[in-house]
Design a protein around this motif. Structure first.
Motif, PDB file in Angstrom:
ATOM      1  N   PRO A 346     -17.559  -2.896 -14.223  1.00 27.96           N
ATOM      2  CA  PRO A 346     -16.179  -3.319 -14.475  1.00 27.96           C
ATOM      3  C   PRO A 346     -16.061  -4.386 -15.556  1.00 27.96           C
ATOM      4  O   PRO A 346     -16.797  -5.367 -15.585  1.00 27.96           O
ATOM      5  N   HIS A 347     -15.119  -4.168 -16.470  1.00 24.73           N
ATOM      6  CA  HIS A 347     -14.821  -5.156 -17.498  1.00 24.73           C
ATOM      7  C   HIS A 347     -14.374  -6.461 -16.836  1.00 24.73           C
ATOM      8  O   HIS A 347     -13.686  -6.454 -15.816  1.00 24.73           O
ATOM      9  N   GLY A 348     -14.764  -7.555 -17.436  1.00 25.82           N
ATOM     10  CA  GLY A 348     -14.439  -8.865 -16.884  1.00 25.82           C
ATOM     11  C   GLY A 348     -15.573  -9.462 -16.070  1.00 25.82           C
ATOM     12  O   GLY A 348     -15.545 -10.650 -15.751  1.00 25.82           O
ATOM     13  N   GLU A 349     -16.575  -8.639 -15.746  1.00 19.81           N
ATOM     14  CA  GLU A 349     -17.734  -9.125 -14.996  1.00 19.81           C
ATOM     15  C   GLU A 349     -18.941  -9.328 -15.909  1.00 19.81           C
ATOM     16  O   GLU A 349     -20.090  -9.401 -15.447  1.00 19.81           O
ATOM     17  N   ASN A 350     -18.686  -9.462 -17.199  1.00 21.03           N
ATOM     18  CA  ASN A 350     -19.741  -9.549 -18.211  1.00 21.03           C
ATOM     19  C   ASN A 350     -20.712 -10.694 -17.958  1.00 21.03           C
ATOM     20  O   ASN A 350     -21.907 -10.586 -18.257  1.00 21.03           O
ATOM     21  N   ALA A 351     -20.216 -11.818 -17.436  1.00 14.43           N
ATOM     22  CA  ALA A 351     -21.055 -13.008 -17.286  1.00 14.43           C
ATOM     23  C   ALA A 351     -22.162 -12.838 -16.248  1.00 14.43           C
ATOM     24  O   ALA A 351     -23.095 -13.651 -16.198  1.00 14.43           O
ATOM     25  N   GLY A 352     -22.104 -11.800 -15.438  1.00 15.28           N
ATOM     26  CA  GLY A 352     -23.198 -11.535 -14.504  1.00 15.28           C
ATOM     27  C   GLY A 352     -24.525 -11.341 -15.216  1.00 15.28           C
ATOM     28  O   GLY A 352     -25.598 -11.571 -14.636  1.00 15.28           O
ATOM     29  N   GLU A 353     -24.447 -10.935 -16.490  1.00 24.94           N
ATOM     30  CA  GLU A 353     -25.670 -10.733 -17.285  1.00 24.94           C
ATOM     31  C   GLU A 353     -26.485 -12.025 -17.400  1.00 24.94           C
ATOM     32  O   GLU A 353     -27.720 -11.984 -17.420  1.00 24.94           O
ATOM     33  N   PHE A 354     -25.812 -13.168 -17.466  1.00 26.46           N
ATOM     34  CA  PHE A 354     -26.530 -14.439 -17.569  1.00 26.46           C
ATOM     35  C   PHE A 354     -27.453 -14.639 -16.368  1.00 26.46           C
ATOM     36  O   PHE A 354     -28.595 -15.087 -16.509  1.00 26.46           O
ATOM     37  N   VAL A 355     -26.950 -14.316 -15.189  1.00 22.62           N
ATOM     38  CA  VAL A 355     -27.750 -14.483 -13.966  1.00 22.62           C
ATOM     39  C   VAL A 355     -28.985 -13.595 -14.019  1.00 22.62           C
ATOM     40  O   VAL A 355     -30.110 -14.032 -13.703  1.00 22.62           O
ATOM     41  N   TYR A 356     -28.804 -12.343 -14.451  1.00 22.18           N
ATOM     42  CA  TYR A 356     -29.943 -11.421 -14.529  1.00 22.18           C
ATOM     43  C   TYR A 356     -30.962 -11.880 -15.566  1.00 22.18           C
ATOM     44  O   TYR A 356     -32.181 -11.741 -15.363  1.00 22.18           O
ATOM     45  N   MET A 357     -30.493 -12.416 -16.687  1.00 24.65           N
ATOM     46  CA  MET A 357     -31.410 -12.895 -17.728  1.00 24.65           C
ATOM     47  C   MET A 357     -32.223 -14.085 -17.224  1.00 24.65           C
ATOM     48  O   MET A 357     -33.429 -14.181 -17.473  1.00 24.65           O
ATOM     49  N   VAL A 358     -31.559 -14.981 -16.502  1.00 23.95           N
ATOM     50  CA  VAL A 358     -32.260 -16.145 -15.946  1.00 23.95           C
ATOM     51  C   VAL A 358     -33.266 -15.704 -14.880  1.00 23.95           C
ATOM     52  O   VAL A 358     -34.398 -16.205 -14.827  1.00 23.95           O
ATOM     53  N   GLU A 359     -32.873 -14.744 -14.042  1.00 27.07           N
ATOM     54  CA  GLU A 359     -33.799 -14.204 -13.040  1.00 27.07           C
ATOM     55  C   GLU A 359     -35.062 -13.655 -13.698  1.00 27.07           C
ATOM     56  O   GLU A 359     -36.158 -13.734 -13.133  1.00 27.07           O
ATOM     57  N   ALA A 360     -34.901 -13.102 -14.900  1.00 30.21           N
ATOM     58  CA  ALA A 360     -36.027 -12.475 -15.605  1.00 30.21           C
ATOM     59  C   ALA A 360     -36.877 -13.476 -16.380  1.00 30.21           C
ATOM     60  O   ALA A 360     -37.843 -13.084 -17.033  1.00 30.21           O
ATOM     61  N   GLY A 361     -36.502 -14.763 -16.334  1.00 28.60           N
ATOM     62  CA  GLY A 361     -37.350 -15.774 -16.946  1.00 28.60           C
ATOM     63  C   GLY A 361     -36.807 -16.449 -18.181  1.00 28.60           C
ATOM     64  O   GLY A 361     -37.484 -17.300 -18.775  1.00 28.60           O
ATOM     65  N   MET A 362     -35.592 -16.116 -18.603  1.00 30.31           N
ATOM     66  CA  MET A 362     -34.997 -16.759 -19.779  1.00 30.31           C
ATOM     67  C   MET A 362     -34.223 -17.994 -19.333  1.00 30.31           C
ATOM     68  O   MET A 362     -33.361 -17.904 -18.459  1.00 30.31           O
ATOM     69  N   PRO A 363     -34.497 -19.158 -19.887  1.00 36.00           N
ATOM     70  CA  PRO A 363     -33.726 -20.352 -19.516  1.00 36.00           C
ATOM     71  C   PRO A 363     -32.242 -20.153 -19.789  1.00 36.00           C
ATOM     72  O   PRO A 363     -31.869 -19.483 -20.757  1.00 36.00           O
ATOM     73  N   VAL A 364     -31.384 -20.720 -18.954  1.00 38.18           N
ATOM     74  CA  VAL A 364     -29.955 -20.481 -19.089  1.00 38.18           C
ATOM     75  C   VAL A 364     -29.434 -20.950 -20.442  1.00 38.18           C
ATOM     76  O   VAL A 364     -28.567 -20.299 -21.043  1.00 38.18           O
ATOM     77  N   GLU A 365     -29.976 -22.055 -20.969  1.00 39.69           N
ATOM     78  CA  GLU A 365     -29.493 -22.521 -22.267  1.00 39.69           C
ATOM     79  C   GLU A 365     -29.846 -21.534 -23.382  1.00 39.69           C
ATOM     80  O   GLU A 365     -29.084 -21.368 -24.343  1.00 39.69           O
TER      81      GLU A 365
END
Length: 425
Positions: A346-365
């Protein structure tokens, strides 16, 4: 005499309003380039640009507007490099290709665009639709409907029977033989014509489907679908016309052809090998991971009847792999851009990607930097988008709390300004 007095007042009011500025008093301001928070800053906005970043909470003169964001963390508007603004996944998605008129698509797209903007994504790269995406970009630019700044590919370019061939899965009498005008190519000459057709129609970027895909009604989701000569013809023509190029790719061989063929970004990159990761680094090609889409497709594939059987099988196989591939690619040093494939979820839920990227080892910044500084640079807007600096466009969002401590806060945007206009406060 009275007539001239009224005229004078009108002119005077115009002079006053012309000089009006907006002061955003920010409790914390995120310097995305350094990944550091700065406390008690004021952003001064004139028209659609930031004209100053001041220390403390300042407020200008009596005619200026002051917006109190002292309880919030302020950061640049986010940029999503992979959306499909015209539609959204649903069990009737395949039937709607035959029942929805362009006007139906346009009205839905306007709703999705507004949701995207309200979620804090002030700029997106739309990677393929029917052409309504071009009209929507124009309407948003003219202020007719709210939405993010759109860079669009118009219609994606495929090969006959390939992912993004618009007639896949149809009966023989409806298949026809689409060509470059419809975004289907089978030679370098076709590829050049297809790029020029997209340019003629008003597209900003070029997107090819270098391999099979998950959601197309075709059995293979990963085979290479372009020759390297075809890709070179497409990317060189795109470069001639000043257009960024992107390649949808799940399979490894198709990725390698795209990279060597001159593509700028690889979308998904699901089955990327170590060798391909090294090629990405060597050629300076960015990975746009779209983890959210992979997870959503895999979830929906478990719902009976949600997808056609041939699609569900691919979604179960390919969808769950993307996050792990992203993790390995990031740790290997592959350049990363932020993109989600919104529309698959669903459009508007784009920011969930940040959580998945951090889970995979990428620092949030680093993930936020990918969605701001990196994406702005890729779009050729690095001197006006993606940072909160004097001279930059006033695309500004704010969230409660510190997103450097909790990436999930980026899904709870409390304030949105785009081009100096407040859309959410």
């Amino acid at each position: 005499m009275k007539k001239y007095s009224v005229l004078f007042l009108i002119l005077w009011a115009g002079i006053l309003s012309f000089g009006q500025q907006t002061y955003l008093q920010c409790g914390s301001l995120l310097d995305v380039a350094s990944g550091k928070l700065q406390n008690e800053k004021t952003l001064v906005i004139s028209d659609n640009r930031i004209v100053a970043v001041e220390n403390g909470f300042t407020q200008g003169s009596g005619q200026d507007q002051v917006i109190d964001l002292r309880a919030l963390t302020v950061l640049p508007g986010l940029i999503d490099m992979h959306v499909h603004i015209e539609g959204q996944s649903s069990p009737d998605r395949y039937i709607k290709q035959f029942t929805a008129n362009p006007a139906d698509v346009a009205f839905e797209a306007a709703v999705y665009a507004e949701r995207t903007l309200m979620a804090g994504f002030t700029t997106v790269r739309d990677l393929g639709g029917s052409g309504v995406n071009i009209a929507l970009r124009k309407a948003i630019g003219r202020g007719l409907t709210p939405g993010p700044r759109i860079f669009t590919a118009g219609k994606a370019i495929a090969t006959t029977g390939g992912h993004a061939d618009p007639t896949n899965g149809r009966s023989y009498d409806l298949m026809g033989d689409p060509g470059p005008k419809e975004g289907v190519v089978n030679s370098p000459e076709d590829g050049r014509k297809a790029v020029r057709q997209r340019y003629k129609e008003g597209a900003d970027v070029i997107k090819i489907t270098a391999t099979g895909g998950v959601l197309s009604v075709a059995k293979n989701g990963q085979n290479p679908q372009f020759t390297i000569e075809e890709i070179k013809a497409i990317t060189q023509t795109a470069k001639d016309y000043g257009m960024l190029s992107a390649a949808h790719a799940h399979g490894d061989e198709g990725m390698q052809r795209a990279i060597k063929g001159g593509i700028n970004t690889i979308e998904h990159g699901t089955m990327m090998s170590e060798e391909t990761m090294e090629l990405m680094k060597q050629y300076g090609v960015y990975m746009v991971p779209t983890i959210s889409a992979g997870k959503e497709a895999a979830r929906n594939a478990e719902i009976p009847g949600y997808f056609p059987e041939v699609v569900a099988k691919k979604a179960k196989e390919i969808g769950p792999l993307i996050q792990d591939t992203f993790s390995r690619a990031y740790k290997k040093g592959v350049p990363i851009a932020f993109g989600t494939d919104a529309g698959v979820f669903p459009h508007g839920e784009n920011a969930g990607e940040f959580v998945y990227m951090v889970e995979a080892g990428m620092p949030v910044e680093a993930a936020i930097r990918a969605a701001t500084v990196t994406n702005a640079k890729l779009l050729g807007m690095g001197d006006s988008l993606g940072q909160l600096k004097s001279g930059f466009l006033a695309d500004i969002i704010a969230v409660e709390g510190n997103p450097l401590d909790d990436a999930g806060l980026l899904a709870k945007v409390a304030f949105v300004m785009k081009d100096g206009k407040v859309y959410k406060n």
